[in-house]
Design an enzyme around this catalytic site. Structure first.
Site, PDB file in Angstrom:
ATOM      1  N   GLU A  85       0.809  -1.220   0.000  1.00 17.80           N
ATOM      2  CA  GLU A  85       0.000   0.000   0.000  1.00 17.80           C
ATOM      3  C   GLU A  85       0.842   1.271   0.000  1.00 17.80           C
ATOM      4  O   GLU A  85       0.440   2.283  -0.587  1.00 17.80           O
ATOM      5  CB  GLU A  85      -0.938  -0.009   1.210  1.00 17.80           C
ATOM      6  CG  GLU A  85      -2.060  -1.035   1.124  1.00 17.80           C
ATOM      7  CD  GLU A  85      -1.620  -2.440   1.481  1.00 17.80           C
ATOM      8  OE1 GLU A  85      -2.371  -3.391   1.189  1.00 17.80           O
ATOM      9  OE2 GLU A  85      -0.504  -2.576   2.051  1.00 17.80           O
ATOM     10  N   PHE A 110      -6.131  -0.265   5.137  1.00 18.95           N
ATOM     11  CA  PHE A 110      -4.783  -0.268   4.582  1.00 18.95           C
ATOM     12  C   PHE A 110      -4.415   1.109   4.031  1.00 18.95           C
ATOM     13  O   PHE A 110      -3.266   1.550   4.150  1.00 18.95           O
ATOM     14  CB  PHE A 110      -4.660  -1.326   3.483  1.00 18.95           C
ATOM     15  CG  PHE A 110      -5.020  -2.708   3.929  1.00 18.95           C
ATOM     16  CD1 PHE A 110      -4.703  -3.150   5.207  1.00 18.95           C
ATOM     17  CD2 PHE A 110      -5.687  -3.582   3.080  1.00 18.95           C
ATOM     18  CE1 PHE A 110      -5.036  -4.433   5.627  1.00 18.95           C
ATOM     19  CE2 PHE A 110      -6.028  -4.863   3.495  1.00 18.95           C
ATOM     20  CZ  PHE A 110      -5.702  -5.296   4.765  1.00 18.95           C
ATOM     21  N   ARG A 193     -18.879  -0.883  -2.520  1.00 22.80           N
ATOM     22  CA  ARG A 193     -18.601  -1.772  -3.648  1.00 22.80           C
ATOM     23  C   ARG A 193     -19.596  -2.928  -3.663  1.00 22.80           C
ATOM     24  O   ARG A 193     -20.383  -3.118  -2.733  1.00 22.80           O
ATOM     25  CB  ARG A 193     -17.155  -2.273  -3.559  1.00 22.80           C
ATOM     26  CG  ARG A 193     -16.752  -2.975  -2.242  1.00 22.80           C
ATOM     27  CD  ARG A 193     -17.170  -4.427  -2.268  1.00 22.80           C
ATOM     28  NE  ARG A 193     -17.006  -5.125  -1.025  1.00 22.80           N
ATOM     29  CZ  ARG A 193     -15.964  -5.887  -0.740  1.00 22.80           C
ATOM     30  NH1 ARG A 193     -14.960  -5.967  -1.559  1.00 22.80           N
ATOM     31  NH2 ARG A 193     -15.937  -6.564   0.397  1.00 22.80           N
TER      32      ARG A 193
END
Length: 341
Positions: A85, A110, A193
């Site tokens: 990340e 993250f 999502r």
């Protein structure tokens, strides 16, 4: 007699649907609610047709942030950075310096906890045009504190010049993609999502960056909300209307910069209980931003918060956790009735 009662109780328990492991990552949509698949992925792919400098990057999570849809339509503009990340954010910053508009996706835990320094130093300090789109915000996964980004807004609010967006549904997400692509500067957007609920089209809604929107009016209660808690607030308002309790809902999709003028104006109406509802810790999020704005404006309504506790949350099925931590529709209705006395 006792055994007969026990047997009847067992049968009643057996009839209740058992929540499976899938409920830890299940859609936030209620039963029978309209949904739209992968609004972020489709919107970004469409926006990239208009803007050839849009690129998509992810840290091994394209399928789980819906970026795979963009990758399928624009394979030469998609970059898989692996489970790194910090590298993801550094690369996004470098691409922005070359004139691209990078959309960098990963999970919110993250993006914030693991890559915070790179966002702060590489992207924000130089005001680079990077859009960080982070999935599983707040309590939208049941996999415990390692995956629950309950403090992401608090962390990101402290970064100067960073715009923060928390969409409510598929329409909000879709329209926000185009808006943040047009905005010049770094953005952190909480990403919904998968099968995302669709409801704001019923309210003649249009996303505007930096603007709060009054979705419905009411005389007894004003709920100021963001993200999926706007959906819950609208559901609660409909239920409370059956008890002749008028609930206004002010949706705040842009957390920073906050639409202070609209918030203060709505909170200045006398006689309403003001509640801030957010899918985030009670520390450092929308509630504190609104509270600070009201104090500075010398507006002092009766004030309550619906938010996640300042704690590491449990793992488990999302419906159970939403009830436990007070962000389900039923929990919101019960709390509001209690506060109203």
């Amino acid at each position: 007699m006792s055994s007969a009662i026990d047997s009847a109780a067992e049968k009643k328990i057996e009839k209740k649907p058992r929540l499976t492991t899938s409920a830890m990552i299940a859609s936030i949509a209620g039963e029978g609610q309209r949904t739209q698949p992968a609004p972020f992925g489709h919107a970004l792919a469409a926006e990239a047709q208009k803007r050839p400098n849009i690129v998509g990057l992810t840290a091994d999570l394209s399928k789980y942030t819906d970026l795979h849809i963009f990758a399928q339509e624009h394979p030469h503009r998609f970059f898989q950075m692996g489970m790194a990340e910090q590298l993801l954010m550094g690369a996004a910053g470098g691409m922005a310096k070359e004139g691209f508009i990078p959309f960098a996706t990963t999970y919110a835990v993250f993006a914030t906890r693991r890559a915070y320094d790179f966002i702060h130093q590489v992207i924000a300090e130089e005001n680079l045009n990077v859009k960080i789109c982070a999935a599983l915000p707040g309590l939208t996964t049941g996999y415990g504190p390692s995956h629950q980004a309950t403090e992401d807004i608090a962390m990101m609010r402290g970064i100067p010049g960073l715009t923060i967006v928390d969409p409510c549904d598929a329409l909000d997400t879709e329209q926000a993609v185009a808006a943040i692509a047009a905005h010049n500067g770094p953005v952190y957007m909480r990403l919904l999502r998968g099968k995302v609920p669709l409801l704001l089209d019923e309210y003649d809604y249009k996303f505007e960056l930096g603007k709060a929107k009054l979705l419905r009016d009411g005389n007894e209660v004003l709920i100021i909300s963001s993200g999926i808690l706007t959906m819950r607030a609208l559901e609660a308002a409909k239920e409370l209307a059956n008890d002749n309790i008028g609930v206004a809902v002010l949706h705040v999709p842009t957390i920073k910069p906050l639409d202070i003028d609209t918030v203060v104006a709505q909170c200045s109406r006398a006689g309403r209980l003001v509640i801030v509802a957010e899918n985030h810790s009670s520390v450092g999020g929308l509630g504190e931003a609104v509270g600070t704005a009201l104090m500075r404006a010398r507006v002092h309504p009766s004030f309550e918060q619906i938010a996640l506790p300042d704690a590491f949350l449990d793992a488990g099925a999302l419906p159970t956790l939403h009830d436990r931590y007070g962000i389900s529709t039923a929990a919101m209705v019960a709390n509001i009735k209690q506060w109203l006395g």
